[in-house]
Design a protein around this motif. Structure first.
Motif, short mmCIF file in Angstrom:
data_model
loop_
_atom_site.label_atom_id
_atom_site.label_comp_id
_atom_site.label_asym_id
_atom_site.label_seq_id
_atom_site.Cartn_x
_atom_site.Cartn_y
_atom_site.Cartn_z
N GLU A 333 0.86 -1.05 0.14
CA GLU A 333 0.01 0.03 0.03
C GLU A 333 0.77 1.32 -0.02
OE1 GLU A 333 -3.83 0.25 2.42
OE2 GLU A 333 -2.92 -1.62 3.20
N THR A 334 1.96 1.39 0.94
CA THR A 334 2.94 2.29 0.97
C THR A 334 3.26 2.83 -0.55
OG1 THR A 334 3.55 1.68 3.11
CG2 THR A 334 5.04 3.55 2.06
N VAL A 335 3.75 1.89 -1.41
CA VAL A 335 4.01 1.99 -2.85
C VAL A 335 2.98 2.86 -3.39
CG1 VAL A 335 4.74 1.19 -5.03
CG2 VAL A 335 5.58 0.02 -2.79
N LEU A 336 1.99 2.54 -3.55
CA LEU A 336 0.73 3.24 -3.98
C LEU A 336 0.34 4.44 -3.57
CD1 LEU A 336 -1.63 0.10 -4.63
CD2 LEU A 336 -0.52 1.40 -6.51
N GLN A 337 0.63 4.51 -2.21
CA GLN A 337 0.24 5.90 -1.54
C GLN A 337 1.34 6.77 -1.94
OE1 GLN A 337 -0.20 5.33 2.71
NE2 GLN A 337 -1.95 3.92 2.47
N ARG A 338 2.76 6.51 -2.01
CA ARG A 338 3.85 7.49 -2.38
C ARG A 338 3.65 7.68 -3.82
NH1 ARG A 338 8.33 6.52 1.03
NH2 ARG A 338 7.39 6.22 3.24
N LEU A 339 2.97 6.87 -4.82
CA LEU A 339 2.81 7.45 -6.11
C LEU A 339 1.51 8.12 -6.27
CD1 LEU A 339 3.79 4.01 -7.94
CD2 LEU A 339 5.13 6.31 -8.02
N GLU A 364 -6.02 -3.43 -5.71
CA GLU A 364 -6.59 -3.13 -7.16
C GLU A 364 -6.50 -1.32 -7.05
OE1 GLU A 364 -9.89 -6.45 -7.52
OE2 GLU A 364 -10.41 -4.54 -7.23
N VAL A 365 -5.62 -1.12 -8.33
CA VAL A 365 -5.44 0.32 -8.53
C VAL A 365 -6.45 1.08 -9.43
CG1 VAL A 365 -4.11 -0.11 -10.44
CG2 VAL A 365 -3.62 2.19 -9.17
N TRP A 366 -6.80 2.26 -9.50
CA TRP A 366 -7.99 2.88 -10.36
C TRP A 366 -7.34 3.22 -11.65
CZ3 TRP A 366 -13.09 2.97 -10.45
CH2 TRP A 366 -13.56 3.83 -11.28
N LEU A 367 -8.03 2.64 -12.66
CA LEU A 367 -7.75 2.91 -14.11
C LEU A 367 -8.69 3.86 -14.80
CD1 LEU A 367 -5.96 -0.30 -15.17
CD2 LEU A 367 -4.91 1.42 -14.42
N PRO A 368 -8.78 5.09 -15.15
CA PRO A 368 -9.77 6.16 -15.54
C PRO A 368 -10.20 5.60 -16.91
CG PRO A 368 -8.00 7.40 -14.40
CD PRO A 368 -7.33 5.86 -14.42
N LEU A 418 3.06 1.32 -14.05
CA LEU A 418 3.40 2.23 -15.25
C LEU A 418 1.88 2.68 -15.98
CD1 LEU A 418 5.29 3.75 -17.04
CD2 LEU A 418 5.46 1.89 -18.48
N VAL A 419 1.05 1.68 -16.19
CA VAL A 419 -0.21 1.66 -16.73
C VAL A 419 -0.96 2.76 -15.94
CG1 VAL A 419 -2.64 0.72 -17.05
CG2 VAL A 419 -0.45 -0.35 -17.89
N ALA A 420 -0.87 2.67 -14.53
CA ALA A 420 -1.66 3.43 -13.64
C ALA A 420 -1.13 4.66 -13.55
CB ALA A 420 -1.73 2.65 -12.15
N VAL A 421 0.26 4.95 -13.74
CA VAL A 421 0.69 6.31 -13.69
C VAL A 421 0.46 7.37 -14.80
CG1 VAL A 421 2.92 7.56 -13.94
CG2 VAL A 421 2.66 5.93 -12.17
N LEU A 422 0.31 6.25 -16.11
CA LEU A 422 -0.07 7.26 -17.25
C LEU A 422 -1.46 7.41 -17.08
CD1 LEU A 422 1.52 4.72 -20.06
CD2 LEU A 422 2.37 6.98 -19.34
N ASP A 429 -3.58 17.65 -22.67
CA ASP A 429 -3.03 17.99 -23.87
C ASP A 429 -2.04 16.64 -24.27
OD1 ASP A 429 -1.08 17.73 -22.00
OD2 ASP A 429 0.04 19.62 -22.50
N GLY A 430 -2.29 15.52 -23.28
CA GLY A 430 -1.93 14.19 -23.65
C GLY A 430 -0.46 13.93 -23.14
N SER A 431 -0.09 15.00 -22.35
CA SER A 431 1.23 14.67 -21.62
C SER A 431 0.91 13.96 -20.34
CB SER A 431 1.75 16.23 -21.44
OG SER A 431 0.86 16.98 -20.36
N VAL A 432 2.16 13.74 -19.63
CA VAL A 432 1.87 12.79 -18.41
C VAL A 432 2.81 13.53 -17.29
CG1 VAL A 432 1.97 10.65 -17.33
CG2 VAL A 432 1.32 10.81 -19.59
N VAL A 433 2.44 14.08 -16.34
CA VAL A 433 3.10 14.60 -15.03
C VAL A 433 3.87 13.14 -14.42
CG1 VAL A 433 2.77 15.54 -12.82
CG2 VAL A 433 1.26 16.27 -14.55
#
Length: 450
Positions: A333-339, A364-368, A418-422, A429-433
């Motif tokens: 969980e800590t990994v996901l929270q830090r991300l 389970e991570v949220w995928l928009p 990586l999928v979840a971050v993207l 504008d299609g960029s990714v923070v």
């Protein structure tokens, strides 16, 4: 593997527990095998006792100068029958053990009954501060047209076409910024698990033998899910034993997770109690044939033949394994929270658990883009199931060696992270923070642009 003594002592309880997993245990078959085993064992013990008695009687008769020919003839027949019984016992025991290796672990009493993921139970969810939440408790849709990770990733280095040319479907190639982000995720996860959570980083083989896979439960049941490297050592340099005879090689396989090598590292060992717990982690590629997955997740990176994962394994005193399970869930969980990624923790029902697990939590991570939660980590307690197969034990301060408990969990699946971050950090504008936690690994880059 299940404990044969538990089966003998309380077969109804074992049958009820397996029913929670949707498994109908063949109690009649077990009872028949047990009856045969006991019959052979009883006859063997009686014959051994008779052999000792006859031997003693022969000595007594000879000392008195009496005829012992009848007793000697009987004593000569006994070894042949004992050898027959030994073979019978080995055959029965072999049939029993072979069958039991295909039976999954017993679920913990806290595991809910159920057939599949629809019967899993949500334990909690975590939403980053500032994220708008809808009435269903899920993050609200982004205020622009949402792209999936494929559409976002291809302009910045996600290359399926080249991977397909090189290897076929369900492979990917990453280039430039995206390859660096993938590496940053793995390094961040390893650093977190080793510097804050006390895991020892390991570099392990990616190729293992069948004995290792049997020990952690992949063989024989999941042979079709594995990629063979060699069969019987074909193509390997000939190896000789101490007598100069050729060594017979086992089949070799690519690992499907570094749980196999990390947990397998204690195979055929007795660990001093004071050395527990062992906390191990590794970043490795994982190889899975995805046999039976059919057309699921054919688009994108969710279900690949090759993917990376940072794995966590703990080897613990049995009295502390459920405490360790909760701890490991927290580490993931800590990994996901830090991300800063929304996620929920789900307790799996009996029918949805893995083969060796007695209790499992999925993160389970949220995928928009899919507007749903997707598994990114699975954390399981296997109790002594793997240890019994591996002959992995610990030595208490008093008493005989006992089987260890093993636990494993993803900390996390790198590709899915990586999928979840993207998807969660995409902009209109299609960029990714780039998440703040990853920027030190990205040379300070704050945004990925096409």
């Amino acid at each position: 593997m299940l404990d044969p003594n538990q089966l003998r002592k309380d077969l109804p309880a074992v049958t009820r527990a397996l029913a929670v997993r949707g498994i109908e245990f063949d109690a009649d078959r077990f009872n028949q095998l047990e009856a045969r085993r006991k019959s052979v064992q009883v006859e063997t013990e009686a014959l051994q006792a008779r052999r000792n008695a006859v031997s003693k009687l022969i000595g007594q008769l000879k000392s008195k100068g009496e005829d012992a020919s009848k007793e000697m003839a009987e004593s000569q027949r006994i070894p042949a029958r004992l050898k027959e019984l030994e073979a019978e016992l080995a055959a029965v025991q072999g049939e029993l053990n072979s069958w039991l290796t295909t039976i999954p672990n017993l679920p913990h009493e806290s595991v809910p009954a159920g057939k599949d993921s629809d019967d899993n139970v949500e334990v909690r969810r975590w939403i980053p501060a500032g994220t708008e939440v809808g009435p269903d408790g899920c993050p609200k849709p982004l205020p622009f047209e949402v792209k999936d990770h494929v559409s976002l990733g291809e302009p910045i280095g996600l290359d399926f076409e080249t991977a397909r040319k090189l290897s076929g479907s369900r492979f990917m190639m990453l280039r430039g910024q995206l390859a660096r982000l993938h590496r940053a995720l793995a390094q961040f996860m390893l650093d977190l698990q080793t510097t804050e959570h006390g895991y020892q980083e390991c570099y392990t083989p990616y190729i293992v033998n069948g004995s290792t896979l049997f020990g952690t439960g992949q063989l024989p049941k999941f042979k079709d899910d594995m990629f063979w490297v060699t069969k019987g050592g074909q193509g390997l340099e000939p190896e000789l034993d101490e007598h100069g005879n050729p060594v017979e090689h086992e089949d070799l396989y690519l690992i499907s997770t570094s749980e196999i090598t990390l947990a397998g590292s204690v195979r055929d060992t007795i660990v001093p109690q004071q050395d527990l717990p062992l906390k191990l982690t590794a970043h490795t590629p994982c190889f899975r044939s995805e046999a039976g997955s059919g057309g699921r997740d054919v688009r994108g990176m969710i279900r690949q033949h090759q993917f990376d994962k940072v794995e966590m394994v703990q080897v613990v005193d049995p009295a502390k394994s459920y405490e360790a399970l909760e701890e490991m869930v927290g580490h993931a969980e800590t990994v996901l929270q830090r991300l800063g990624l929304p996620y929920r923790v789900v307790l799996l029902c009996g029918g949805d658990m893995g083969f060796g697990a007695t209790k499992t939590y999925d993160l389970e991570v949220w995928l928009p883009a899919q507007n749903t939660w997707r598994e990114i980590s699975s954390v399981s307690n296997c109790e002594a199931f793997q240890a019994r197969r591996m002959q992995a034990r610990y030595r208490p301060e008093k008493g005989k060696p006992e089987y260890l408990h093993t636990l494993n969990g993803s900390g996390l699946a790198v590709g899915r992270a990586l999928v979840a971050v993207l998807e969660n950090y995409q902009q209109a504008d299609g960029s990714v923070v780039v998440p703040a936690a990853l920027r030190p690994y990205m040379g300070g880059i704050e945004k990925l642009n096409a």
